[in-house]
Design an enzyme around this catalytic site. Sequence first.
Site, PDB file in Angstrom:
ATOM      1  CB  SER A  62       5.025  -7.759  -8.297  1.00 50.02           C
ATOM      2  OG  SER A  62       5.620  -7.568  -7.032  1.00 50.02           O
TER       3      SER A  62
ATOM      4  CD  GLN B 195      -0.645 -13.189  -4.018  1.00 53.99           C
ATOM      5  OE1 GLN B 195      -0.382 -14.391  -4.066  1.00 53.99           O
ATOM      6  NE2 GLN B 195      -0.448 -12.467  -2.924  1.00 53.99           N
TER       7      GLN B 195
ATOM      8  CG  HIS C 176      -1.928  -1.092   1.204  1.00 51.96           C
ATOM      9  ND1 HIS C 176      -3.279  -0.873   1.149  1.00 51.96           N
ATOM     10  CD2 HIS C 176      -1.778  -2.431   1.199  1.00 51.96           C
ATOM     11  CE1 HIS C 176      -3.918  -2.036   1.118  1.00 51.96           C
ATOM     12  NE2 HIS C 176      -3.023  -2.995   1.150  1.00 51.96           N
TER      13      HIS C 176
END
Length: 479
Positions: free
Chosen positions: A365, A385, A18
Amino acid sequence: MGSDLVHVLLVSFPAQGHINPLLRLAKRLASKGLLVTFSTTEAIAHMMQKANNNITATNTLTPIGKGYLRFDFFSDGWDVDHPQRNDLDAYMVQLNSVGPTSLADLIERQASEGRRVSCVINNPFSPWVLDVATDMGIPCGVLWVQSCAVFSTYYHYLHNLAKFPTSSEPHISVQLPGMPLLKADDLPSFLLPGTPYGCLTELILGQFKNLSKASWVMVDSFDELENSILESISPLVPITPIGPLFKSIDTESDSTSVRGDMWKAVDCLEWLDSHSPASVIYISFGSVVVLGGDQMEEMAWGLRNSKRPFLWVVRPTENSADTRLPKGFLEEIEGQGKVVQWCPQDRVLSHPSIACFVTHCGWNSTMESLSCGIPIIAFPQWGDQITNAKFISDVYGVGLRLGHPKGGPLVTRGEVERCVAEMTDGGPKAEEIKKNSMKWKEAAVKAVSIGGSSDKNIQAIVDDVRGRAENQNGPKADV
Ligand code: UDP
């Protein structure tokens, strides 16, 4: 100096995933001529200050473009080394009860020190920040730090707008507007019946609680990447793509040296310099995921057996400095691989020697890799994810998947080796992925360049913040 600057306060949930995008937004807003204060808890400040030289005293201003960035922190009521700090359930109760008063004090102090706050922006994991701001009559905004696809999925689930898997129908697929059909295995795992992380599901869905109080809902994504989803969700919640924030053009050197790492990054750039272009496999699973011992072992030997140079970030486990690498592994990989506990990932992914990224597919990422044109080997573990991995392989076309879509069971060393070979051996699939990766890199750079889709969106928000500040009474920030 700059006494007419409008002052914006950014409040980050205390977690690396965050802090990074919110700090990038802070720099972006400052570069457009605002005074920006970045804030999070004092405990995280303590970690950030230990890891970085540039997180300085509260009265220090870092010039960025046409504006300034400063830091100021608030207490969560616990000592830095409080024993329950790693117990998320207990910590959320503490933060939610102490945070609002601490933050209100910080906002009042700004006004008394001549820096009246004209706008508050937070991560939606702390919906109470919007309560504090609106109770004080301050306009506020939210930065969503996952994808629009995941935003839309959670929104449809929360408001019962689509049929999702239940314990009696656990395998049904879900069709949402602007998206490919999502199998149960492609959904954020917190939405599946029987998820072991009930507290996280609550936290995730709680993010939507106060969204109607926000004047701006921003997302670290870009129009070209998620256009059909943005179009379909906009009539329900106007959400503005302003990313990739990571790729925003920083003209001031001071700006790039202000970092929000919670752990000291090992400088591995010299090591990367010693390798030829597109030769190194980079492996990292972010700041939270910890692989099980067996999986660590398979990953380790798979990388060694690949015979490619690799840079692997292995976080120490919560209770010990032990990284659970197999015995003798570090000796075995001498001259081939490097293992570090934390690295400057943004710089690593921008380095020409990187060939591909084995990642857990956290949204930061994912966006960082996509913006750098680096092909991905997707190894998602939980939550969003899983959905990001689906989009990486099937929609953006920038990656291969390692193992089963929803994570586990064990992915063997042979599978790791096979996947790395497929990505680096120059076959037709790898070539197509490389081509797509370069296409998205170009689109990402274009979106944040002056006049690009995200840049225009940020500029419109800055203009709106300024306009509202001018309509408020009293002096602006006196810096
Ligand atoms: N990161 C880093 N160094 C590392 C590993 C990760 O700077 O060694 C950064 C990475 O660039 C990203 C963030 O940590 O900005 C991780 O966020 P992400 O959403 O990918 O995963 P999370 O940690 O939230 O699971």
